[in-house]
Design an enzyme around this catalytic site. Structure first.
Site, PDB file in Angstrom:
ATOM      1  N   ILE B 527      11.850  58.220  -1.544  1.00 45.76           N
ATOM      2  CA  ILE B 527      12.999  59.043  -2.214  1.00 45.76           C
ATOM      3  C   ILE B 527      14.397  58.830  -1.460  1.00 45.76           C
ATOM      4  CG2 ILE B 527      13.614  61.336  -2.980  1.00 45.76           C
ATOM      5  CD1 ILE B 527      10.620  62.068  -2.107  1.00 45.76           C
ATOM      6  N   CYS B 528      15.380  58.870  -2.166  1.00 41.59           N
ATOM      7  CA  CYS B 528      16.663  59.178  -1.751  1.00 41.59           C
ATOM      8  C   CYS B 528      17.441  60.077  -2.733  1.00 41.59           C
ATOM      9  CB  CYS B 528      17.532  58.090  -1.120  1.00 41.59           C
ATOM     10  SG  CYS B 528      17.823  56.774  -2.624  1.00 41.59           S
ATOM     11  N   ARG B 529      18.870  59.899  -2.828  1.00 37.31           N
ATOM     12  CA  ARG B 529      19.458  60.739  -3.802  1.00 37.31           C
ATOM     13  C   ARG B 529      19.585  60.192  -5.281  1.00 37.31           C
ATOM     14  NH1 ARG B 529      24.558  60.720  -5.597  1.00 37.31           N
ATOM     15  NH2 ARG B 529      25.637  62.575  -6.320  1.00 37.31           N
TER      16      ARG B 529
END
Lengths: 567, 567
Positions: B527-529
């Site tokens: 996950i990231c932004r």
């Protein structure tokens, strides 16, 4: 595997980042001779004009980011000065200390770019003469402008009276992208701007009659254009300002000079290493971005690319293609079979709220190549539905194969920049996928009253072109009307403003009842304002046994041709 | 040949004009039951809101123009009331006098359109309840609004004191194109606007997580949205205003009500004549626009069309397709082999400066059809280069065939309307020509800092999708993470605002040195932004022997899904 990438801006930086994603184990060294990697050189004219306020926003990715996120040995102020292909080594010079080290490589990628061309004209090194290629260049111009302002402001304070500030003058040498973008920014900064352009029109890739429309737009916004004239030299005047001496003998005073006559591929390193350079002056590569040395790749503004439409070698300095080439070189180095498809040259320039844009081949280029299997249509549709406020005309030229209808190129200009962008981008996509004018007829672009028309300009272009190819609308062009009968189907009120000498006037609504006035033994060329009513009239004539052609683009294209021809 | 065309707006008018161009000798009768032909019904919401100031600007072409320019027997206020297929006659009723005449035809074209659906709810005929389908409808709403304003202004004058004007309230029933466009216009006209929408999200053709973003935009601009609730009936309140009674039992006071729950094909005449109507409720035609009777054609909003992507019958009420269908019917009547290729459904709606647009098939539709050979990517690119002022994110969803990469559909929303338009229009063109995500990678759209990025959102979409298909970026989606290890590669500072419970945090720059902390026997979802850094991390993990997937769209798509799911 050790890969050295020479040049850390568009093509080089894309190549480095992509290669790391494909190969976690490769040793990647990326060197950049300037102080910054991955900076936004397309933004420099807007930094000069203070539209972009801070220098840091031009720095898209930092040296630190390449090190931390991508584990890339990224070195700024580091210039590749020699390649030994037999030993597979590169000599790297620290531009601050002058120290030279030698690094070995398994694969080498050259992305040196294309510096501004700066011929050795007398006085070209005088202070106040700049080019717009790097962040330090743009910074220097800003500082120069700032200093001038401070000087004048000081004068005003000193005398204690309200002085009429003389408007400062800028001369921009070169009417390409950078020249025109910088000219706009200098106008906004309060300069009186003159653009000197040696060729007969601005923006070389455009055809003259389309460039001419942009020239009018620039002039209406205060830019003084001097075409067919270049710089011969520069002098410092007695009052400290500059004087540009033109080839024509004229002189132009200037507080600042921007030199932007174009770029030349940087092939110094490639040539010294014995790598093949093409006849257009760029590094020659195959579709895998491989140079004549199988372990050396080249990408970006320094290479020659295949023109997507003509298949000829071509020089195209654009950021998009550079990025994709970098990506493809990385793919190939990582063992993949990626291929570059060639460059369409799709471009846009925004000036004073309007824009000019194009994709594919120009008519000029087809003529140069002796290619006669093409036809062209001109049209002047609204940017969006005419009943919704703010609609502005787009001047659109579409070029297509006469034999099979394939789209070859398109050029557009208009005061609604995004509307121009939308159409040329959609046409660029169609061209890439081998679309024909028959496909354009059926295109389904976004439509709402603010954004387009139920018949979008792209549909309209397809319909007009397909009418020509299907024989429904035999076409003629201004310059081909010698000895023909000209029939003007506009209303008499329209003729008061402008008419064509010798043309017979029968308004379209009266045509069917006045056919007896027209000869059946002559070719009739039909005129109206934009060619729409002329097309309707042509249909009436053809079906009544007359020989008729529609004059493409009507009076609107005649006016432009006349101006473009007179220059 | 005598051709009668029933309906004189988009499809009918296009058919009539095209037919005249192809056949100068045909007798063409075009009848329109309303007072105007060829009017701009897409502009009506903007005439209600006084963006379009004059009624005359909505009248694109007049009866007189059809008579004079095209020699078409054009009759307004003339309704076709019966067809006798054996005798090949149509009964036409003058809507002013009631007189009925019978006209014979060789070919008949039906373009009756699709009137607003108006169920027999209690009170639906009360004054102050309107729909927005014709010029007289829009005029009536303007007059109603005007009257209310005059009344309040009069009050203020009479009392002689500055009254606090109560804000007038409008209820719009229906959250489709017309409903939302009218809602915006009523907000601009000073109304407090409530939209009642029975389905769980606005704009049916969109997927819920994209529609949800538009809903937020509408709410931020002052529209009150009530989803999952429709109108049950209407009452006149004691003070003369209206009260909308909702299915939920809630009531909404209103000074004006706009009823816009959608349109239904007008098949009255077709059915009474025994012409085939399809299962979607529209007139059934073949690719030549021919109905089940070979001498009768049908075009426009009243017909069923083949969906370009799914090949299924579908109802699409759009002006562009209607115009092209009219043209094709004319071609076929004139003896040509033109064929309609189907409808992509490309659409755009502009509201409060932003826009939502789409082309091709939605995920919702693929799921309904049980088609699982697709994948989707979410991305959030800037409308133009981030370093140039004014860039705004575009939320883009692209749907493509898993087996061959062919583009199937795209949906976008953003606050920069023209930037949304550009991308969906380019993607619509790619979809039409059978383009794949690999073609999108190589697309060459217009780029300058004001208009795009060197890697355009369209390229970026192609690259992300191609990464998935090439196996470089195994993908997962929110809702598929059950039992997986979640790895969040954002910086700790970003987690303060929002984090995922249970996710392990290793910032991307530290990942390579902290691989030992991760298990090799579990699937890691990263996950990231926006999913960009997650992709980089996925590459690091995969090449180091881990099993990893990138969570598509990252935190940005998670937030939207959560809201869309909660409704």
């Amino acid at each position: 595997m050790k890969v050295i990438i020479v040049g850390g801006v568009a093509g080089g930086a894309s190549c480095a980042a992509r290669l790391r994603r494909l190969d976690e184990k490769a040793e990647i060294v990326m060197v950049e001779r300037g102080p910054y990697v991955s900076y936004a050189n397309c933004g420099l004219p807007y930094y000069v004009g203070d539209v972009i306020k801070t220098e840091s926003s031009l720095l898209v990715a930092s040296e630190a980011m390449f090190r931390n996120m991508f584990a890339i040995d990224c070195r700024t102020n580091c210039e590749a000065v020699a390649v030994d292909r037999s030993k597979k080594t590169v000599d790297l010079r620290d531009t601050k200390t002058g120290a030279v080290t030698t690094e070995s490589y398994d694969k080498l990628v050259l992305s040196p770019g294309a510096p501004s061309f700066r011929p050795p004209l007398p006085g070209i090194d005088l202070p106040g003469i700049f080019h717009v290629r790097t962040v330090p260049d743009a910074r220097a111009i800003r500082e120069w402008i700032e200093k001038g302002t401070a000087f004048l402001a000081g004068m005003s304070n000193y005398t204690g009276i309200q002085m009429v500030k003389p408007k400062r003058r800028a001369v921009v040498v070169g009417g390409g992208f950078i020249g025109l973008e910088t000219a706009e920014n200098l106008v906004h900064a309060g300069f009186e701007v003159t653009v000197l352009q040696k060729p007969p029109h601005v923006l070389g890739p455009l055809d003259p009659e389309i460039a001419c429309l942009l020239e009018g737009h620039l002039q209406r916004n205060g830019v003084q254009l001097v075409l067919n004239d270049g710089a011969a030299g520069f002098k410092q005047a007695a009052n400290g300002t500059l004087e540009v001496q033109a080839l024509s003998g004229k002189t132009f005073p200037a507080d600042v000079v921007i030199f932007a006559i174009g770029v030349r591929p940087d092939t110094t390193l490639a040539k010294s290493a014995g790598i093949e350079v093409g006849e257009r002056g760029g590094i020659r590569v195959d579709e895998h971005m491989r140079t004549s040395d199988p372990d050396i790749f080249a990408v970006g503004d320094a290479i020659e690319v295949k023109d997507f439409v003509t298949g000829r070698w071509s020089l195209v300095a654009l950021a998009g293609p550079a990025n994709r080439q970098g990506r493809i070189a990385a793919d190939v180095i990582a063992g993949r079979d990626s291929r570059y498809r060639g460059t369409q040259g799709t471009s846009i320039i925004g000036v004073f709220g309007g824009a000019a844009a194009w994709t594919g081949v120009s008519e000029k280029t087809l003529n140069r190549l002796g290619d006669t299997d093409y036809e062209k249509v001109y049209l002047f549709p609204n940017s969006h539905a005419g009943y919704y406020p703010g609609a502005k005309p787009i001047h659109l030229k579409v070029i297509f194969r006469k034999s099979d209808g394939r789209l070859l190129g398109a050029q557009a200009i208009g005061e609604d920049g995004p509307a121009v962008d939308k159409r040329i981008s959609a046409l660029a996509m169609a061209l890439q996928l081998g679309g024909t004018v028959y496909d354009l007829e059926e295109a389904e672009l976004c439509y709402a009253p603010q954004f387009g028309s139920a018949k979008d300009p792209v549909n309209f272009a397809g319909m007009v072109a397909a009418n020509v190819l299907r024989g429904d609308m035999p076409l003629s062009h201004w310059g081909e009307t010698e000895g023909r009968l000209l029939l003007d189907v506009r209303d008499p009120a329209e003729l008061v403003l402008e008419s064509v000498p010798g043309a017979v006037n029968i308004p379209l609504p009266q045509l069917r009842s006045r056919l007896g006035e027209l000869p059946r033994d002559r070719e009739i060329h039909v005129i109206c304002r934009s060619a729409q009513r002329a097309y309707y009239a042509t249909r009436v004539l053809l079906q009544n046994g007359f020989t008729a052609r529609t004059l493409g683009g009507g009076m609107l294209s005649r006016a432009v041709k006349a101006v473009a021809g007179a220059k």
